[in-house]
Write a protein that holds these residues in place. Structure first.
Motif, PDB file in Angstrom:
ATOM      1  N   MET A   1       0.842  -1.171   0.000  1.00  0.00           N
ATOM      2  CA  MET A   1       0.000   0.000   0.000  1.00  0.00           C
ATOM      3  C   MET A   1       0.887   1.233   0.000  1.00  0.00           C
ATOM      4  O   MET A   1       1.838   1.315   0.753  1.00  0.00           O
ATOM      5  N   SER A   2       0.561   2.186  -0.847  1.00  0.00           N
ATOM      6  CA  SER A   2       1.372   3.379  -0.945  1.00  0.00           C
ATOM      7  C   SER A   2       0.793   4.502  -0.098  1.00  0.00           C
ATOM      8  O   SER A   2      -0.053   5.264  -0.546  1.00  0.00           O
ATOM      9  N   ILE A   3       1.261   4.588   1.122  1.00  0.00           N
ATOM     10  CA  ILE A   3       0.852   5.689   1.999  1.00  0.00           C
ATOM     11  C   ILE A   3       1.358   6.993   1.406  1.00  0.00           C
ATOM     12  O   ILE A   3       0.660   8.009   1.406  1.00  0.00           O
ATOM     13  N   ARG A   4       2.549   6.939   0.874  1.00  0.00           N
ATOM     14  CA  ARG A   4       3.184   8.114   0.268  1.00  0.00           C
ATOM     15  C   ARG A   4       2.270   8.746  -0.782  1.00  0.00           C
ATOM     16  O   ARG A   4       2.003   9.935  -0.750  1.00  0.00           O
ATOM     17  N   HIS A   5       1.777   7.935  -1.692  1.00  0.00           N
ATOM     18  CA  HIS A   5       0.927   8.456  -2.759  1.00  0.00           C
ATOM     19  C   HIS A   5      -0.456   8.836  -2.240  1.00  0.00           C
ATOM     20  O   HIS A   5      -1.067   9.783  -2.725  1.00  0.00           O
ATOM     21  N   GLY A   6      -0.949   8.090  -1.258  1.00  0.00           N
ATOM     22  CA  GLY A   6      -2.228   8.442  -0.656  1.00  0.00           C
ATOM     23  C   GLY A   6      -2.181   9.825  -0.016  1.00  0.00           C
ATOM     24  O   GLY A   6      -3.109  10.626  -0.170  1.00  0.00           O
ATOM     25  N   LEU A   7      -1.086  10.125   0.675  1.00  0.00           N
ATOM     26  CA  LEU A   7      -0.943  11.443   1.294  1.00  0.00           C
ATOM     27  C   LEU A   7      -0.816  12.533   0.237  1.00  0.00           C
ATOM     28  O   LEU A   7      -1.406  13.617   0.376  1.00  0.00           O
ATOM     29  N   LEU A   8      -0.066  12.257  -0.823  1.00  0.00           N
ATOM     30  CA  LEU A   8       0.038  13.240  -1.910  1.00  0.00           C
ATOM     31  C   LEU A   8      -1.334  13.518  -2.518  1.00  0.00           C
ATOM     32  O   LEU A   8      -1.671  14.671  -2.814  1.00  0.00           O
ATOM     33  N   ALA A   9      -2.144  12.475  -2.689  1.00  0.00           N
ATOM     34  CA  ALA A   9      -3.476  12.648  -3.268  1.00  0.00           C
ATOM     35  C   ALA A   9      -4.344  13.534  -2.380  1.00  0.00           C
ATOM     36  O   ALA A   9      -5.084  14.388  -2.872  1.00  0.00           O
ATOM     37  N   LEU A  10      -4.243  13.356  -1.071  1.00  0.00           N
ATOM     38  CA  LEU A  10      -5.018  14.194  -0.153  1.00  0.00           C
ATOM     39  C   LEU A  10      -4.501  15.629  -0.144  1.00  0.00           C
ATOM     40  O   LEU A  10      -5.285  16.579  -0.081  1.00  0.00           O
ATOM     41  N   LEU A  11      -3.192  15.798  -0.228  1.00  0.00           N
ATOM     42  CA  LEU A  11      -2.605  17.146  -0.231  1.00  0.00           C
ATOM     43  C   LEU A  11      -2.927  17.903  -1.511  1.00  0.00           C
ATOM     44  O   LEU A  11      -2.877  19.133  -1.530  1.00  0.00           O
TER      45      LEU A  11
END
Length: 197
Positions: A1-11
Motif C-alpha cells: 500500500m502506498s501511503i506516500r501516494h495516498g498522502l500526496l493525493a489528499l494534499l
C-alpha cells in the motif's frame, strides 16, 4: 500500500496537517488500513526531503501544514497513470501456510483449509453487510464512494480466496488418490518455476 501516494493525493486538495491527513485517509478507505500518526509524519518528512511536499505555515490552532509541490503533483500523476506492478507479488501468509502444511508431519491440511474457509466466508459476509449499509445510505460524497470501492475490492478478494481454497482442497484430494508409497522427489533447479516478468 502506498501511503506516500495516498498522502500526496489528499494534499492535492489543499494544505493539511498530519493528523488531518490520517483522519482523511482512514475516512476515504473506511479505516481498512489504519495509519498511526507517527507513520504519517515520517512519510511527510520523507516527502519533504524528496521535494514532493513543502511546509506551508500553520493553521489557526498552530498545526504545521504541508502542501504538495509541482514535483509531488508530477509524482502523483505518474502513480495514477502507471498500473500496479504484479510481477513481484507481496508475500501472502495463507499461501505460505498451505505450502508449508503440505506433507508436514502432524498437520491436517484439510482442517487448515476448512478453518480458513470459515474465516474467509465470514469476512465476506461482514463486508457484504457493510456494503448493503453503505448502499442504503446512498453514497453522496467522495469518501462514501471511495469506501464503497474499498469494500467491493475486499468482497471480490474474499470470493477469490474462497474459490482458491476450494481448488486447493480438490487438488489435495486428487493427490491423495494418486499418492504412492515412494516419496516425491525434491524439485530440481530445472523444474522450479518463476512468475513471468
Amino acid at each position: 500500500m502506498s501511503i506516500r501516494h495516498g498522502l500526496l493525493a489528499l494534499l492535492e486538495h489543499g494544505p493539511r496537517y498530519g493528523s488531518q491527513l490520517r483522519t482523511e485517509f482512514e475516512s476515504r478507505t473506511g479505516a481498512t488500513w489504519p495509519l498511526n500518526v507517527g507513520q504519517v509524519y515520517t512519510t511527510l518528512s520523507r516527502l519533504e526531503r524528496d521535494g514532493m511536499v513543502a511546509p506551508d505555515g500553520e493553521d489557526d490552532a498552530g498545526h504545521a501544514l504541508y502542501a504538495i509541490t509541482e514535483e509531488g503533483r508530477d509524482e502523483l500523476k505518474s502513480w495514477y497513470e502507471a498500473p500496479v506492478d504484479r510481477t513481484s507479488p507481496a508475500r501472502d501468509e495463507l499461501a505460505i501456510k498451505l505450502a508449508m502444511a503440505v506433507g508436514a508431519p502432524g498437520v491436517d491440511i484439510r482442517a487448515v483449509i476448512q478453518s480458513q474457509r470459515h474465516h474467509t466466508v465470514k469476512a465476506m459476509q461482514d463486508y457484504t453487510r457493510l456494503k448493503a449499509q453503505a448502499l442504503t445510505a446512498a453514497p453522496a460524497n467522495r469518501d462514501e464512494v471511495a469506501w464503497l470501492l474499498v469494500l467491493e475490492q475486499l468482497i471480490f478478494q474474499a470470493e477469490a480466496e474462497a474459490r482458491w481454497l476450494d481448488h486447493c482442497e480438490s487438488r489435495l484430494a486428487r493427490l491423495a488418490e494418486t499418492a504412492t508409497a515412494t516419496p516425491a522427489p525434491s524439485p530440481t533447479r530445472a523444474t522450479r518455476r518463476k512468475l513471468p516478468r
